[in-house]
Design an enzyme around this catalytic site. Sequence first.
Site, PDB file in Angstrom:
ATOM      1  CE  LYS A  99      38.604   9.566  66.184  1.00 27.53           C
ATOM      2  NZ  LYS A  99      37.194   9.475  65.862  1.00 27.53           N
ATOM      3  CG  ASP A 142      32.360   1.226  74.437  1.00 26.15           C
ATOM      4  OD1 ASP A 142      33.574   1.335  74.196  1.00 26.15           O
ATOM      5  OD2 ASP A 142      31.583   2.179  74.554  1.00 26.15           O
ATOM      6  CG  HIS A 145      37.414   4.948  75.405  1.00 30.76           C
ATOM      7  ND1 HIS A 145      36.267   5.295  76.054  1.00 30.76           N
ATOM      8  CD2 HIS A 145      38.366   5.792  75.841  1.00 30.76           C
ATOM      9  CE1 HIS A 145      36.510   6.311  76.854  1.00 30.76           C
ATOM     10  NE2 HIS A 145      37.770   6.642  76.742  1.00 30.76           N
ATOM     11  NE  ARG A 190      27.572   8.532  70.345  1.00 29.22           N
ATOM     12  CZ  ARG A 190      28.800   8.158  70.018  1.00 29.22           C
ATOM     13  NH1 ARG A 190      29.327   8.556  68.879  1.00 29.22           N
ATOM     14  NH2 ARG A 190      29.499   7.414  70.836  1.00 29.22           N
ATOM     15  CB  CYS A 236      33.761   5.896  78.674  1.00 27.63           C
ATOM     16  SG  CYS A 236      33.293   7.172  77.520  1.00 27.63           S
ATOM     17  CD  GLN A 252      29.977   3.553  71.166  1.00 29.07           C
ATOM     18  OE1 GLN A 252      29.897   3.749  72.368  1.00 29.07           O
ATOM     19  NE2 GLN A 252      30.802   4.222  70.396  1.00 29.07           N
ATOM     20  CG  HIS A 257      35.719   1.424  78.767  1.00 30.18           C
ATOM     21  ND1 HIS A 257      34.382   1.158  78.887  1.00 30.18           N
ATOM     22  CD2 HIS A 257      35.835   2.489  77.951  1.00 30.18           C
ATOM     23  CE1 HIS A 257      33.707   2.052  78.185  1.00 30.18           C
ATOM     24  NE2 HIS A 257      34.557   2.865  77.597  1.00 30.18           N
TER      25      HIS A 257
END
Length: 634
Positions: free
Chosen positions: A462, A380, A508, A360, A331, A378, A382
């Site tokens: 979420k 992802d 997200h 991570r 992000c 990911q 946005h």
Amino acid sequence: MIIKLPDGNEMIYESEKSLFEVANDISPSLKKRCIVAEVNGKIVDMNTIVSEDVSLRFITDSEPEALEVLRHSTAHLLAETVKKIYPHAHFGVGPTIEDGFYYDIDLGEDIISEHDLKNIEREMKKIASQNSKIVRGVLSKEEALSFFNDDPYKVELINELPVDEEISIYKQTHFTDLCRGPHLPGTKWIKHFKLLSVAGAYWRGNSDNIQLTRIYGTVFFKKEELDEHLHLIEERKKRDHRKLGKQLDLFMLSEYGPGFPFWLPNGMALRRELEGFWYDVHLKENYKLIQTPIMLNKDLWEVSGHWANYRESMYTSTIDDHEFAIKPMNCPGGMLVYKRDIHSYKDFPLKIGELGLVHRHEASGALAGLFRVRNFTQDDAHIFMTEDQIVQEIKELVRLFDYMYSVFNLDYYIELSTRPEDKYIGEISTWDKSEKALADALDEMGKEYKINPGDGAFYGPKLDFKLRDSMKRIWQCGTIQLDMNLPERFDLTYIDHNGEKKRPVMLHRALYGSIERFIGILIEHYAGAFPTWMAPIQVKVIPVNNDYHLNFSVKILNDLKAKGVRAEIDQRDEKLGYKIREAQTKKIPYQLVIGDKEVESKTVNYRRYGEQKQQVVSKNDFLRMILEEIKAKR
RNA sequence: GCUCCUAUAGUUUAAUGGUAAAACACAGCAAUGGUAAUGCUGAAAUUCAAGUUCGAUUCUCGGUAGGAGCACCA
């Protein structure tokens, strides 16, 4: 008094009766099969005394409620046995779980390992066969505290009960446990059980507390049911993605990079197929696609809040005397892309997607094959928009998720995770508004969901889309996270229809979640036998004899490859049966056997994986058929 | 990270206080026909470090990795 039975019949008594007596009056054989009973909607022990009008339903060993009681009582039997072998043991809690039960035990200096389970099982059988009655007793809080004064964990539990609470205990042979019940009438029902594993477990689930020894087990009323369950456990192990990943050469892990998977050519083919599908769908859905850097300056992570909230899980390094962090999320990079331009409300909702590789630092004990790794991609996106667009956009997303998961034939359920207790940023009123927007969207679509209090991300609530693996463990894949905080921190703006600067809201979202995890789920879901469109090798061409059939076989191979089909030829000097066996063990969707007949008539003889029957079609028909199948994502 | 368990050819397994057996896979040779393993030969391993011991792959301890859980999972 009058006792109403479910079939409408009534039993009438002058004086109080135990449920056993009532059951016996209906039929002695019923009495023998009763485990517990439901009195006015509450499940109670069979030796409960009734003294007033009630409605009553007996629960026999064939009903689901009875299984739960059996499991709970078996947990007590386990505790009794452990106490007998290790007299100084103290007990935590021993509940039933989905497939069985466990008991948490403080063994002091002693260690129980899986080798000891056989011995405990044997002792349990011995004790159960004494056929002790299990009897309920009631104590006041004060009495309970003195009764269990040697058991620190029970004392802790009792102390948390209200003062005037009636506290029940259950006694069998030489063991009495604090318990809400209900329980079996006696230990004789406990016959078909197995202790499965031992593990450490923190007292009350809190890692600041001492770790107790947890013993897991399962139990059934019938031997066949137990055997079936144990067989199921074996079957699940067979489709473990770690095992299949090795067998099918999909991915590997190295000691040099724990939690950092390597993709092998076969796994890579699968991966590229999933990514290609993702890109196609997202372009159709009007997403813009970007790629942001893996590593960015610490200052950025301070702005985003990750440095304060997520630092322990981030890998860092120094470049030219400046501290950098490898991205754990996409992000912040996405924010910078947004800020590069001025945006108009006319562009909203603005949907920007990225297949982004994040790292991570997961705890070493958390790593598990592809399901929990330290670097993953990911999928992802946005989505920037105005507040009024939230509900509509979430509905769009849920529709998209539904479609994508249906392609893989995957079932999921949704959880709404709300604001964490302490680790969160932003105003509580903002959180409340965000949580409501998510719930409203689901309600409007008539989607069911479970609320998961306090489990939201630190920047927003979420929706999590949960899938189940072969071990019945639940994994989060897709997620939709509402973020009213990052736009603030990065001072994102758009120009509204009055020409004024406004703050956008942001979602997200990830659909696969992590491509690695999603592939792990797919491996287990399909047990390694992938649908043709994503199978690493789609066709294996097998000439019967290289001297006579190789030319035509190669021609078929080349035709398939020219159309983008992942085909291979097996031209080794091996017997036909050998090559067929290998094509089958590698779970290749189509194996083509090419011999005289096929060469002569320009046909192929194919067999689909999982089927015995052989089919002959012309080469061109086969090509058409498989291309259609791939296109339809079957 | 914590508790417990495990670590032998590429893979799956066997055995032992005196350096190790097999199957599959791999290589070479021979053989070559219709839907799940052709034969022969060969190459190939005790996770790393320390200790006990005349001698350790085996016993002890530590590291590393993997597994079952717990905690964690933005």
